[in-house]
Motif scaffolding. Structure first.
Motif, PDB file in Angstrom:
ATOM      1  N   PHE A   1      -6.065 -10.571 -12.003  1.00 43.42           N
ATOM      2  CA  PHE A   1      -5.780  -9.765 -10.820  1.00 43.42           C
ATOM      3  C   PHE A   1      -4.420  -9.099 -10.967  1.00 43.42           C
ATOM      4  O   PHE A   1      -3.580  -9.512 -11.768  1.00 43.42           O
ATOM      5  CB  PHE A   1      -5.812 -10.631  -9.553  1.00 43.42           C
ATOM      6  N   ASP A   2      -4.234  -8.039 -10.210  1.00 44.36           N
ATOM      7  CA  ASP A   2      -2.934  -7.381 -10.094  1.00 44.36           C
ATOM      8  C   ASP A   2      -2.908  -6.676  -8.748  1.00 44.36           C
ATOM      9  O   ASP A   2      -3.911  -6.636  -8.044  1.00 44.36           O
ATOM     10  CB  ASP A   2      -2.675  -6.417 -11.257  1.00 44.36           C
ATOM     11  N   SER A   3      -1.757  -6.167  -8.384  1.00 45.10           N
ATOM     12  CA  SER A   3      -1.648  -5.498  -7.093  1.00 45.10           C
ATOM     13  C   SER A   3      -0.642  -4.370  -7.175  1.00 45.10           C
ATOM     14  O   SER A   3       0.167  -4.301  -8.097  1.00 45.10           O
ATOM     15  CB  SER A   3      -1.242  -6.487  -6.008  1.00 45.10           C
ATOM     16  N   GLU A   4      -0.715  -3.506  -6.181  1.00 46.77           N
ATOM     17  CA  GLU A   4       0.244  -2.409  -6.051  1.00 46.77           C
ATOM     18  C   GLU A   4       0.465  -2.147  -4.567  1.00 46.77           C
ATOM     19  O   GLU A   4      -0.443  -2.333  -3.755  1.00 46.77           O
ATOM     20  CB  GLU A   4      -0.268  -1.158  -6.760  1.00 46.77           C
ATOM     21  N   MET A   5       1.655  -1.770  -4.227  1.00 50.39           N
ATOM     22  CA  MET A   5       1.997  -1.454  -2.833  1.00 50.39           C
ATOM     23  C   MET A   5       1.376  -0.106  -2.469  1.00 50.39           C
ATOM     24  O   MET A   5       1.351   0.821  -3.286  1.00 50.39           O
ATOM     25  CB  MET A   5       3.517  -1.377  -2.678  1.00 50.39           C
ATOM     26  N   LEU A   6       0.878  -0.007  -1.261  1.00 46.71           N
ATOM     27  CA  LEU A   6       0.394   1.280  -0.771  1.00 46.71           C
ATOM     28  C   LEU A   6       1.576   2.230  -0.620  1.00 46.71           C
ATOM     29  O   LEU A   6       2.690   1.792  -0.299  1.00 46.71           O
ATOM     30  CB  LEU A   6      -0.303   1.109   0.574  1.00 46.71           C
ATOM     31  N   PRO A   7       1.366   3.520  -0.842  1.00 48.05           N
ATOM     32  CA  PRO A   7       2.474   4.480  -0.744  1.00 48.05           C
ATOM     33  C   PRO A   7       3.201   4.450   0.604  1.00 48.05           C
ATOM     34  O   PRO A   7       4.409   4.638   0.650  1.00 48.05           O
ATOM     35  CB  PRO A   7       1.793   5.834  -0.977  1.00 48.05           C
TER      36      PRO A   7
END
Length: 71
Positions: free
Chosen positions: A53-59
């Motif tokens: 898994f990985d993640s990214e912040m929403l703009p």
């Protein structure tokens, strides 16, 4: 495929939805979910399933996109 937005749900429903989706997914599939915050309590359960898994912040900083890769 667009990420499934789970921000409006009450815990533990988002975690249950993600785990059900992981259990039903095909090998090589990538699933994405929008969550209000990083799902720390979910990580051990995904590791037990050998899922990456990985993640990214929403703009707009309103949550994270959490990606799950099915082995």
């Amino acid at each position: 495929m667009s990420p499934r937005d789970l921000r409006g749900l009450v815990p533990p429903e988002p975690m249950e939805i993600i785990l059900d989706a992981v259990d039903e997914a095909q090998s090589g599939q990538r699933l994405s979910f929008v969550l209000p915050h990083f799902p720390g309590p979910l990580l051990p359960m995904l590791r037990d399933r050998m899922v990456r898994f990985d993640s990214e912040m929403l703009p707009d900083m309103s949550g994270v996109i959490f990606h799950v890769d099915i082995p």
